[in-house]
Design an enzyme around this catalytic site. Structure first.
Site, PDB file in Angstrom:
ATOM      1  N   ASP A  15      -4.392  -5.259   5.779  1.00  0.00           N
ATOM      2  CA  ASP A  15      -4.638  -6.066   4.589  1.00  0.00           C
ATOM      3  C   ASP A  15      -3.449  -6.991   4.330  1.00  0.00           C
ATOM      4  OD1 ASP A  15      -5.907  -7.019   2.342  1.00  0.00           O
ATOM      5  OD2 ASP A  15      -5.311  -5.348   1.060  1.00  0.00           O
ATOM      6  N   HIS A  37      -2.458  -1.082  -3.469  1.00  0.00           N
ATOM      7  CA  HIS A  37      -3.615  -0.201  -3.268  1.00  0.00           C
ATOM      8  C   HIS A  37      -3.411   1.071  -4.088  1.00  0.00           C
ATOM      9  CE1 HIS A  37      -4.261  -2.118   0.988  1.00  0.00           C
ATOM     10  NE2 HIS A  37      -4.577  -2.943  -0.001  1.00  0.00           N
ATOM     11  N   SER A  81       0.857  -1.188   0.000  1.00  0.00           N
ATOM     12  CA  SER A  81       0.000   0.000   0.000  1.00  0.00           C
ATOM     13  C   SER A  81       0.893   1.239   0.000  1.00  0.00           C
ATOM     14  CB  SER A  81      -0.953  -0.029   1.200  1.00  0.00           C
ATOM     15  OG  SER A  81      -1.869   1.046   1.136  1.00  0.00           O
TER      16      SER A  81
END
EC number: 3.1.1.61
Length: 345
Positions: A285, A192, A165
């Site tokens: 995540d 992401h 991310s």
């Protein structure tokens, strides 16, 4: 709480005003100055000490890319959040800024007055950038740490899955550009990133890598020696027919694509013949998927705290107790290659 000091850089009077109004509506943020281009910012940095800078990319005199290079050359450690247009050129410039060291980016709406929709997201990113910068503790880069409680036992690897991310584009660049052309497995990546930007991201990686890198498409048959990047706005899964499946199922951990969606899907197909890596990023995540991959006999890696832009996702993965190797970013590719080639036991 001490206020977060911000300088807003944009050549548009209207955009500067809108961004300043948004930020100053938050009690914890203070806009200490504005600049109309990069050169103006450099002059202001001689007398001002912001905690965070917001930076437009496309400006006259000195654009965002030139500004980032100049700020970094001065050894000024201030997190910079760039505003990117969603044009093809704007997305390409955004990738360049991230590789040059921008902390994060915000897609710039086509109509200035739509900027208010991004208020919460911008403030959140400024807070994260500030907290990461103030909590930095210079530390030596630790070598690869192998957790004694977890034996690396997978015999033949058939796939690699990677998730990241915030800070991920630069981290993934360091990893994927080291992969050889003859990498004898497919590699699946979730970063992401908003809709539209993953194509520019994949193209940038492909242009600088020996291995082929592409944005994944729904229903395509995956091949060995190719890196597949999940497109923004879609979860990416793999099926038993060697195909990629893209879905608009609800976000997981508030994101889509989600690392967990990929990891869990791939673990069902490849069982013990898979290696996963969770790189820098905010949130949790990838932690559930890491646990499932390890429970199925796969090999699991998390990035070392010492090299993470944000030690969130790798920390959550590590805290499951299911991570085999904790690795600084410069060593992640080497470790994956060793495991794929059966040289790591």
């Amino acid at each position: 709480m001490e206020k977060i000091k911000v300088i807003v850089v944009d050549d548009s009077v209207l955009m500067r005003r809108l961004i300043c109004d948004m930020l100053e509506s938050n009690d914890n943020i203070e806009v200490i100055g504005t600049a109309i281009n990069g050169q103006d910012l450099l002059n202001k940095l001689k007398v001002m000490k912001p905690d965070v800078i917001t930076l437009d990319i496309e400006m006259p005199v000195m654009n965002g890319i030139e500004t980032l290079k100049a700020v970094k050359s001065l050894k000024i450690d201030i997190p910079i959040i760039v505003f990117s247009s969603i044009s093809q050129k704007g997305m390409k410039y955004t990738m360049e800024c991230l590789y040059l060291g921008a902390f994060d980016f915000i897609p710039k709406p086509e109509k200035p007055f739509e900027l208010s929709k991004m208020k919460d997201d911008l403030i959140k990113r400024i807070r994260v950038a500030y907290s990461q910068n103030t909590n930095k503790n210079p530390a030596p880069i630790n070598p690869v740490i192998r957790r004694e409680t977890n034996r690396i036992s997978s015999d033949s690897i058939e796939a690699v899955v990677i998730g990241a991310s915030t800070g991920g584009p630069k981290a993934l660049y360091k990893v994927i550009t080291k992969f050889p052309k003859d990498m004898n497995v497919p590699v699946f990546v979730v970063q992401h990133m908003p809709v539209g930007f993953t194509k520019a991201f994949a193209d940038r990686l492909n242009d600088n890598s020996a291995i082929e890198v592409k944005e994944a498409t729904d229903g395509e048959t995956y091949r060995k020696g190719v890196v597949y990047v999940a497109p923004g706005g879609y979860h990416m899964e793999v099926d038993s027919n060697s195909r990629i499946k893209l879905t608009k199922e609800p976000p997981i951990w508030g994101v889509r694509p989600a690392v967990d969606k990929l990891f869990i899907s791939a673990s069902k197909i490849f069982k013990s013949h898979i290696v996963s890596a969770v790189l820098t990023g905010m949130g949790k995540d990838g932690s559930n998927g890491t646990g499932i991959i390890k429970d199925n006999g796969g090999v699991t890696i998390s990035e070392s705290e010492t090299t993470c832009v944000i030690y969130g996702m790798p920390k959550a993965a590590f805290e499951t107790g299911k991570v085999d190797l904790v690795v600084p970013i410069d060593n992640v590719a080497d470790e994956i290659i060793k495991i794929v080639r059966g040289l790591r036991r």
